[in-house]
Every structure is written in structure tokens, then in C-alpha cells.
Scaffold this motif. Structure first.
Motif, PDB file in Angstrom:
ATOM      1  N   GLY A 284       0.835  -1.212   0.036  1.00 11.88           N
ATOM      2  CA  GLY A 284      -0.036  -0.094  -0.142  1.00 11.88           C
ATOM      3  C   GLY A 284       0.753   1.299   0.130  1.00 11.88           C
ATOM      4  N   GLY A 285       2.019   1.165  -0.034  1.00 16.05           N
ATOM      5  CA  GLY A 285       2.891   2.420  -0.133  1.00 16.05           C
ATOM      6  C   GLY A 285       2.618   3.275  -1.341  1.00 16.05           C
ATOM      7  N   ILE A 286       2.617   2.643  -2.458  1.00  9.08           N
ATOM      8  CA  ILE A 286       2.374   3.442  -3.839  1.00  9.08           C
ATOM      9  C   ILE A 286       1.148   4.133  -3.606  1.00  9.08           C
ATOM     10  N   SER A 287      -0.052   3.557  -3.019  1.00  7.54           N
ATOM     11  CA  SER A 287      -1.016   4.143  -2.935  1.00  7.54           C
ATOM     12  C   SER A 287      -1.122   5.165  -1.868  1.00  7.54           C
ATOM     13  N   LEU A 288      -0.256   5.216  -0.844  1.00  6.29           N
ATOM     14  CA  LEU A 288      -0.285   6.145  -0.020  1.00  6.29           C
ATOM     15  C   LEU A 288       0.355   7.485  -0.367  1.00  6.29           C
ATOM     16  N   SER A 290       0.476   8.113  -4.027  1.00  8.91           N
ATOM     17  CA  SER A 290      -0.528   8.944  -4.951  1.00  8.91           C
ATOM     18  C   SER A 290      -1.761   9.621  -4.129  1.00  8.91           C
ATOM     19  N   ASP A 291      -2.186   9.004  -2.808  1.00 12.55           N
ATOM     20  CA  ASP A 291      -3.226   9.473  -2.272  1.00 12.55           C
ATOM     21  C   ASP A 291      -2.820  11.069  -1.565  1.00 12.55           C
ATOM     22  N   PHE A 292      -1.701  11.086  -1.287  1.00 10.44           N
ATOM     23  CA  PHE A 292      -1.165  12.344  -0.732  1.00 10.44           C
ATOM     24  C   PHE A 292      -0.872  13.347  -1.999  1.00 10.44           C
ATOM     25  N   LEU A 293      -0.352  12.866  -2.862  1.00  6.61           N
ATOM     26  CA  LEU A 293      -0.248  13.882  -4.100  1.00  6.61           C
ATOM     27  C   LEU A 293      -1.687  14.387  -4.483  1.00  6.61           C
ATOM     28  N   MET A 294      -2.485  13.476  -4.710  1.00  5.62           N
ATOM     29  CA  MET A 294      -3.842  13.784  -5.223  1.00  5.62           C
ATOM     30  C   MET A 294      -4.510  14.691  -4.342  1.00  5.62           C
ATOM     31  N   SER A 295      -4.300  14.795  -3.206  1.00  2.00           N
ATOM     32  CA  SER A 295      -4.842  15.637  -1.983  1.00  2.00           C
ATOM     33  C   SER A 295      -4.461  17.131  -2.140  1.00  2.00           C
ATOM     34  N   VAL A 296      -3.233  17.262  -2.877  1.00  2.00           N
ATOM     35  CA  VAL A 296      -2.728  18.658  -3.090  1.00  2.00           C
ATOM     36  C   VAL A 296      -2.607  19.009  -4.579  1.00  2.00           C
ATOM     37  N   MET A 297      -3.256  18.367  -5.313  1.00  2.00           N
ATOM     38  CA  MET A 297      -3.220  18.657  -6.732  1.00  2.00           C
ATOM     39  C   MET A 297      -4.652  18.296  -7.458  1.00  2.00           C
ATOM     40  N   THR A 298      -4.867  19.182  -8.433  1.00  2.00           N
ATOM     41  CA  THR A 298      -5.930  19.307  -9.346  1.00  2.00           C
ATOM     42  C   THR A 298      -5.566  18.674 -10.880  1.00  2.00           C
ATOM     43  N   LYS A 299      -6.254  18.417 -11.413  1.00  2.00           N
ATOM     44  CA  LYS A 299      -6.149  17.946 -12.995  1.00  2.00           C
ATOM     45  C   LYS A 299      -5.335  19.029 -13.511  1.00  2.00           C
ATOM     46  N   ALA A 300      -5.555  20.243 -13.313  1.00  2.00           N
ATOM     47  CA  ALA A 300      -4.574  21.281 -13.903  1.00  2.00           C
ATOM     48  C   ALA A 300      -3.166  21.207 -13.298  1.00  2.00           C
ATOM     49  N   PRO A 329       4.012   4.143 -11.273  1.00  2.00           N
ATOM     50  CA  PRO A 329       2.842   3.565 -10.780  1.00  2.00           C
ATOM     51  C   PRO A 329       2.035   4.866 -10.208  1.00  2.00           C
ATOM     52  N   VAL A 330       2.551   5.698  -9.545  1.00  2.00           N
ATOM     53  CA  VAL A 330       1.944   6.725  -8.802  1.00  2.00           C
ATOM     54  C   VAL A 330       1.223   7.500  -9.937  1.00  2.00           C
ATOM     55  N   ALA A 331       1.738   7.745 -11.038  1.00  2.00           N
ATOM     56  CA  ALA A 331       1.206   8.465 -12.216  1.00  2.00           C
ATOM     57  C   ALA A 331       0.082   7.832 -12.841  1.00  2.00           C
ATOM     58  N   ALA A 332       0.209   6.016 -12.721  1.00  2.00           N
ATOM     59  CA  ALA A 332      -1.080   5.476 -13.367  1.00  2.00           C
ATOM     60  C   ALA A 332      -2.334   5.662 -12.517  1.00  2.00           C
ATOM     61  N   GLU A 333      -2.104   5.795 -11.088  1.00  2.00           N
ATOM     62  CA  GLU A 333      -3.209   5.817 -10.054  1.00  2.00           C
ATOM     63  C   GLU A 333      -3.728   7.425 -10.301  1.00  2.00           C
ATOM     64  N   ILE A 334      -2.748   8.351 -10.406  1.00  2.00           N
ATOM     65  CA  ILE A 334      -3.292   9.758 -10.410  1.00  2.00           C
ATOM     66  C   ILE A 334      -4.215   9.832 -11.826  1.00  2.00           C
ATOM     67  N   ALA A 335      -3.573   9.240 -12.801  1.00  2.00           N
ATOM     68  CA  ALA A 335      -4.422   9.238 -14.186  1.00  2.00           C
ATOM     69  C   ALA A 335      -5.795   8.771 -13.797  1.00  2.00           C
ATOM     70  N   SER A 336      -5.868   7.629 -13.263  1.00  2.00           N
ATOM     71  CA  SER A 336      -7.217   6.961 -13.309  1.00  2.00           C
ATOM     72  C   SER A 336      -8.199   7.451 -12.312  1.00  2.00           C
ATOM     73  N   ASN A 337      -7.807   8.489 -11.303  1.00  2.00           N
ATOM     74  CA  ASN A 337      -8.217   8.778 -10.199  1.00  2.00           C
ATOM     75  C   ASN A 337      -8.881  10.211 -10.500  1.00  2.00           C
ATOM     76  N   GLY A 339      -8.194  11.844 -13.442  1.00  2.95           N
ATOM     77  CA  GLY A 339      -8.298  12.233 -15.020  1.00  2.95           C
ATOM     78  C   GLY A 339      -7.239  12.789 -15.902  1.00  2.95           C
ATOM     79  N   ALA A 340      -6.214  12.839 -15.236  1.00  2.00           N
ATOM     80  CA  ALA A 340      -4.714  13.484 -15.829  1.00  2.00           C
ATOM     81  C   ALA A 340      -4.167  12.317 -16.917  1.00  2.00           C
ATOM     82  N   ASN A 341      -3.669  12.846 -17.839  1.00  2.00           N
ATOM     83  CA  ASN A 341      -3.213  12.005 -19.087  1.00  2.00           C
ATOM     84  C   ASN A 341      -1.924  11.180 -18.590  1.00  2.00           C
ATOM     85  N   TYR A 342      -2.002   9.950 -18.480  1.00  2.00           N
ATOM     86  CA  TYR A 342      -0.728   9.215 -18.164  1.00  2.00           C
ATOM     87  C   TYR A 342       0.501   9.315 -18.741  1.00  2.00           C
ATOM     88  N   VAL A 343       0.453   9.324 -20.142  1.00  2.00           N
ATOM     89  CA  VAL A 343       1.628   9.805 -21.050  1.00  2.00           C
ATOM     90  C   VAL A 343       1.972  11.079 -20.840  1.00  2.00           C
TER      91      VAL A 343
END
Length: 416
Positions: A284-288, A290-300, A329-337, A339-343
Motif C-alpha cells: 500500500g505504499g504506492i497508494s499512500l 498517490s493519495d497524498f499527491l492527489m490531495s494537493v493537486m487538481t487535474k490542471a 505507478p503513482v502516475a497511473a493511479e493519478i491518471a485513473s483517479n 483524469g490526468a493523462n498518463y503519457v
């Protein structure tokens, strides 16, 4: 256990940085202890070692290392430089693209960086132009070209992304990394007044030796490899072994030297950290992260934040060994959660991480500093000054990449 896994990763990177030891070994050892503490079986822990990626990287680095050993790559470089003649103001830009081209063909940023940076320093001293700036152009080029589908970084990006469900982005990743490197090369070109470069002793094509039969055959088989991989989408790793075997059997290269020149330490670093990251992901480390980064970022803001994160991490760790295996792997979670573009995310991660890699704390900056120091026998004061200069340039390069990320450059605006 998720928190513990993150702490273990930080400790491993810190020990590797402070003690100057290969974190691949440390990562595997830490992964075993961490996995056992988390209730994972030995089979689950070892599953994180990507054997397919390892074999591919061995094949690519072995082949292009041999092309360096028999002098093919260096002589190609000299002949191209000689075409400039007295138009020496073109040398900085030419050095960048020449180094990028060699890196893109397969050697990668470390092998091409060592070859071209050393070549650049001695070329500059012979032509009586700025060796530090010339070495910088070469290393920036080696970093910029290393994300091609044929090179170590491109192969790694594919190997990391396919299990996450992403593929077909090779040209996009290569283009964005190349653009990023070229933008900062133009900045350095202005800072060091590359447009005013004049050489007292320009290199002459007539004074250079001709390619011998072994070098010509090496060029031929490398060209065939490029055509098959790019034109027919064949696997570069397996083909590299075939081409390497042909070169060995025809006596064009020294097999023993080729094997010795494979960067085993780098390959173990990449795959070793992959084992630890796999255990982290399971616990669960990667999810942790990505969850932190997603809490401080928006799609933009996702892309510039990930760019800044990769740049900072790259100052104290390896791009291919730590940054990419950890943040993809963090980028993949951010992309799916969100809506950011993975590439776009991995393009920003890769390019900005290599932007930071001219720091003297990283392999790239160390190559520049050591090549320059060996050629000029620098005093301690000048070494310290260059150390500071390289780090400040690295900071500036990361900052520029974060701006490029905010402007959407890493999306290529849908063109690729």
C-alpha cells in the motif's frame, strides 16, 4: 505497513546516497525483510524482479557498448564535427544533437554521456574553446536522446508501463524528453555565448582516419537493427543479442571487453529497486504516495507537481533506478483517479528527472565534473566553483521543466 514501506524506501535511498553504494542490493535485501514483515511469500517478493526487462537491458547495453569499444561511435562523432569546418558557432548545437543521436540509438544516457562528454572535453581543449560548456552540451544531449524506444530509458518506460495497461507512447516520450533537453541547451548556449565560439584549430575531415572494415560492418548491422525496430516494430532487446552475436562471430568486437563494459551495477539498481517498489505497492505504499499527491493537486496542476517531485527526487537518486520505478505507478493511479493523462505525466516525470541529472550529486553531473577535472587537472577551488555552477544549472533546468509542464508542453498539444 504502507507507511513503513515508504520509510524503508527513504532509508535505502539515503544510505545509497551517503555511503555511495549500489541501492539495487540494498533494495532487494530491504524488500525481503519488508515483505516478510508484511506477510508476503518469497515467491511474491521475488516476482518484483523483472527478468524480461533485465535481459532486454543487457542486450542493448552489450551491443552498443561494443560499438563504442571498437571506436565506431567516436569516429562517427569526429567526422560529423569536422563537417562544421570553421563554422564553429554551430559546434554547441551539433554536439547536443550528435550526443542525443548516439544516446537514442541504444547506449543510453550513462554510456553515451561518458563517451560524448569525455570526447567533448578533449575536442574543446584541442580546438581551444570552452571545455566545460562543450561537455555540458554533450551531456544534455545524451540525457535528451535517451528516451527513444531503442534506448535503456525507453525500454524501461515500456517495461514499467505495460503492466499498468499503457503502451504505444514511445515516440511521444522521446519527443518530449528531446524538446526539454534542447530548450535548456539553448539557455546554456546563451549563458556561455555559444554563438561567439571561434576555434583556433578546427577539426579537418581530411586528417581523420577512414572507417576500417570492422567499423563499417558495425555501422551496417546497427542500421539494420534500427530499421527493424522502428520500421517493423521488432523487439530491440532480443534483436540486440542477435546483432551482438554477429559482431562477435565476425571478429568485429572484443567479446570480453564488451561483457566487462555492460553496466551491471546500473542494471541491478533498476531491477533491484523494482523488487522493493513491487513490495511497496503490495503493502500500500504506492497508494499512500498517490493519495497524498492527489490531495494537493487538481487535474490542471497534476503534471507540474509530478514534474517538480521527480526533479527533487532525482537530485538524490537515479532517474532509471529510483525515480521512474517509483513514480510511474503513482502516475497511473493519478491518471485513473483525477483524469490526468498518463503519457503526459510520465513524459514530465522522465524529462524533469533528467533535467535534474546534470547536478554534480548525480551521475550526469559527476561525469561532466570528472571529465573536465581529468583533462585540466583542476585545483580544489575551481572544482568547488564548478560543483556549485552545475547544481545551480540543475535547479534552473528543473524550474524550466516545471514551467513547461504548466504550459502543457509535455502533452505535445495532441500532435503525437
Amino acid at each position: 505497513m504502507a507507511v513503513v514501506s515508504l520509510i524503508v524506501l527513504v532509508i535505502v535511498v539515503a544510505i545509497g546516497f551517503i555511503k555511495k553504494v549500489n541501492i539495487g542490493f540494498l533494495s532487494i535485501g530491504a524488500a525481503v525483510l519488508l515483505g516478510m514483515a508484511g506477510g508476503m511469500s518469497s515467491k511474491e517478493i521475488v516476482a518484483g524482479f523483472d527478468t524480461s526487462l533485465f535481459v532486454t537491458l543487457v542486450g542493448v547495453t552489450f551491443l552498443f557498448g561494443m560499438a563504442s569499444i571498437n571506436g565506431t561511435l567516436e569516429l562517427i562523432s569526429k567526422k560529423i564535427i569536422a563537417l562544421v569546418g570553421r563554422r564553429t558557432f554551430l559546434i554547441p548545437i551539433l554536439m547536443f544533437f550528435l550526443s542525443a543521436g548516439i544516446s537514442a540509438l541504444g547506449p543510453g544516457h550513462i554510456a553515451a554521456g561518458i563517451l560524448m562528454t569525455t570526447f567533448a572535453v578533449y575536442l574543446a581543449l584541442e580546438m581551444k574553446i570552452n571545455p566545460f560548456a562543450t561537455a555540458l552540451y554533450a551531456k544534455l544531449g545524451a540525457n535528451a536522446g535517451c528516451a527513444s524506444p531503442l534506448s535503456l530509458t525507453g525500454v524501461l518506460a515500456k517495461g514499467l508501463s505495460e503492466p499498468l495497461g499503457y503502451s504505444g507512447f514511445g515516440v511521444h516520450l522521446f519527443a518530449t524528453t528531446l524538446i526539454s533537453g534542447f530548450v535548456f541547451t539553448l539557455v546554456v548556449y546563451v549563458i556561455y555565448k555559444g554563438y561567439k565560439v571561434t576555434a583556433e584549430n578546427p577539426m579537418k575531415l581530411s586528417e581523420l582516419p577512414k572507417f576500417n572494415k570492422k567499423q563499417l560492418f558495425t555501422i551496417l548491422v546497427m542500421a539494420v537493427l534500427v530499421i527493424l525496430c522502428i520500421g517493423f516494430q521488432m523487439d530491440v532487446g532480443t534483436l540486440a543479442f542477435v546483432v551482438a552475436a554477429i559482431l562477435v562471430l565476425t571478429g568485429c568486437v572484443d567479446e570480453k571487453k564488451g561483457i566487462k563494459n555492460i553496466p551491471w551495477g546500473t542494471l541491478l539498481m533498476i531491477t533491484g529497486v523494482g523488487v522493493l517498489v513491487n513490495v511497496m505497492d503490495t503493502l500500500g505504499g504506492i497508494s499512500l504516495i498517490s493519495d497524498f499527491l492527489m490531495s494537493v493537486m487538481t487535474k490542471a496542476t497534476a503534471v507540474p507537481i509530478m514534474a517538480a517531485t521527480s526533479g527533487i527526487l532525482s537530485w538524490v537518486s537515479s532517474t532509471t533506478g529510483v525515480v521512474m520505478p517509483t513514480l510511474y505507478p503513482v502516475a497511473a493511479e493519478i491518471a485513473s483517479n483525477i483524469g490526468a493523462n498518463y503519457v503526459e505525466l510520465i513524459s514530465a516525470i522522465t524529462a524533469t528527472s533528467f533535467a535534474a541529472a546534470i547536478s554534480p550529486l548525480s551521475t550526469g553531473g559527476a561525469i561532466i565534473l570528472s571529465s573536465y577535472s581529468a583533462a585540466k587537472e583542476l585545483e580544489i577551488e575551481e572544482q568547488n566553483r564548478l560543483f556549485k555552477t552545475l547544481f545551480l544549472l540543475s535547479v534552473a533546468n528543473v524550474a524550466i521543466n516545471v514551467v513547461l509542464a504548466a504550459l502543457g508542453v509535455f502533452s505535445l498539444y495532441g500532435l503525437v
